[in-house]
Design an enzyme around this catalytic site. Sequence first.
Site, mmCIF file in Angstrom:
data_model
loop_
_atom_site.group_PDB
_atom_site.id
_atom_site.type_symbol
_atom_site.label_atom_id
_atom_site.label_comp_id
_atom_site.label_asym_id
_atom_site.label_seq_id
_atom_site.Cartn_x
_atom_site.Cartn_y
_atom_site.Cartn_z
ATOM 1 N N TYR A 25 52.667 9.226 81.519
ATOM 2 C CA TYR A 25 52.992 7.721 81.692
ATOM 3 C C TYR A 25 51.793 7.089 82.349
ATOM 4 C CZ TYR A 25 58.154 8.929 81.130
ATOM 5 O OH TYR A 25 59.085 9.269 80.516
ATOM 6 N N ASN A 76 61.851 -2.594 79.844
ATOM 7 C CA ASN A 76 61.695 -1.101 79.759
ATOM 8 C C ASN A 76 63.030 -0.472 80.141
ATOM 9 O OD1 ASN A 76 61.406 1.568 79.445
ATOM 10 N ND2 ASN A 76 59.006 1.433 80.346
ATOM 11 N N HIS A 82 68.467 5.248 75.773
ATOM 12 C CA HIS A 82 69.103 6.296 74.853
ATOM 13 C C HIS A 82 70.687 6.476 75.090
ATOM 14 C CE1 HIS A 82 64.937 6.858 74.493
ATOM 15 N NE2 HIS A 82 64.734 7.172 75.797
ATOM 16 N N ASP A 89 75.159 -4.606 74.521
ATOM 17 C CA ASP A 89 76.132 -5.638 74.472
ATOM 18 C C ASP A 89 75.605 -6.798 75.320
ATOM 19 O OD1 ASP A 89 77.752 -4.276 72.693
ATOM 20 O OD2 ASP A 89 79.163 -3.720 74.395
ATOM 21 N N HIS A 102 58.295 0.830 75.705
ATOM 22 C CA HIS A 102 58.038 1.878 76.337
ATOM 23 C C HIS A 102 57.039 2.382 76.494
ATOM 24 C CE1 HIS A 102 62.549 2.443 75.737
ATOM 25 N NE2 HIS A 102 62.411 2.220 74.561
ATOM 26 N N SER A 104 55.347 5.448 76.944
ATOM 27 C CA SER A 104 55.299 6.703 76.141
ATOM 28 C C SER A 104 55.678 6.235 74.547
ATOM 29 C CB SER A 104 55.737 7.868 76.630
ATOM 30 O OG SER A 104 57.339 7.680 76.714
ATOM 31 N N ARG A 113 65.154 11.051 72.560
ATOM 32 C CA ARG A 113 64.436 9.916 72.977
ATOM 33 C C ARG A 113 64.143 9.035 71.942
ATOM 34 N NH1 ARG A 113 62.945 10.584 78.475
ATOM 35 N NH2 ARG A 113 62.454 12.563 78.994
HETATM 36 O O1 CA2 Z 1 58.061 5.713 77.872
HETATM 37 C C1 CA2 Z 1 58.854 4.711 78.475
HETATM 38 O O2 CA2 Z 1 58.350 3.883 79.058
HETATM 39 C C2 CA2 Z 1 60.155 5.536 78.748
HETATM 40 O O3 CA2 Z 1 61.205 4.242 78.542
HETATM 41 C C3 CA2 Z 1 60.272 5.975 80.168
HETATM 42 C C4 CA2 Z 1 61.704 6.585 80.645
HETATM 43 C C5 CA2 Z 1 62.227 7.650 79.704
HETATM 44 O O4 CA2 Z 1 63.476 8.007 79.971
HETATM 45 C C6 CA2 Z 1 62.134 7.086 78.305
HETATM 46 O O5 CA2 Z 1 62.506 8.025 77.261
HETATM 47 C C7 CA2 Z 1 60.733 6.429 77.863
HETATM 48 C C8 CA2 Z 1 61.512 7.546 81.772
HETATM 49 C C9 CA2 Z 1 61.046 6.455 82.950
HETATM 50 C C10 CA2 Z 1 60.920 7.347 84.197
HETATM 51 O O6 CA2 Z 1 59.495 7.333 84.501
HETATM 52 C C11 CA2 Z 1 58.855 8.241 85.333
HETATM 53 C C12 CA2 Z 1 57.479 8.022 85.648
HETATM 54 C C13 CA2 Z 1 56.981 8.850 86.443
HETATM 55 C C14 CA2 Z 1 57.553 9.993 86.943
HETATM 56 C C15 CA2 Z 1 58.818 9.988 86.686
HETATM 57 C C16 CA2 Z 1 59.781 9.325 85.969
#
Ligand code: CA2
Length: 151
Positions: A25, A76, A82, A89, A102, A104, A113
């Site tokens: 991230y 986001n 998911h 809705d 997103h 990532s 994902r």
């Molecule tokens: O890539 C993205 O922005 C996601 O939406 C981030 C989500 C993940 O569940 C999606 O599949 C993709 C996760 C957000 C949590 O972010 C963290 C950041 C740093 C440390 C831990 C979690």
Amino acid sequence: MERPLIAVLNGPNLNMLGQREPEIYGRATLDDVEQLCLRTAEKLGLAVDFRQTNIEGELISWVQECRRRARGIVINPAGYSHTSIALLDALLATDLPVIEVHISNIHRREQFRHHSYVSRAATGVICGLGVGGYSLALQAMTDLIANEDNR
Ligand code: CA2
């Protein structure tokens, strides 16, 4: 003239941005992302309401509120992308342009994902471009709103 308001909504665990998993991230914190959105909005002539929650129902209530107050939604949805038909809705019911972001590239990651319920309600999806994706989403939103106004 009043600046069009764009809601920038963030789902669960994004408050931990910059504190863990920098290889996925990056190192920017959520405060940094908010500053980026505010700077971008200023340049584009938009107003931004930037929020994060770890609670699904709260995110859904914010989406519902947007029907009365916002011209567009950048979201986001994090893990709820998911899992949440309820969030889908709510977004479908707004009739507003929605851009899903997103940080990532979810398609290069685990299979679970690869599918996002939210994408069905999205005008466009930006993924894999880091936190710069939020800025790109606001630029795209400016064009979407301008096209609505010129209709
Ligand atoms: O890539 C993205 O922005 C996601 O939406 C981030 C989500 C993940 O569940 C999606 O599949 C993709 C996760 C957000 C949590 O972010 C963290 C950041 C740093 C440390 C831990 C979690």
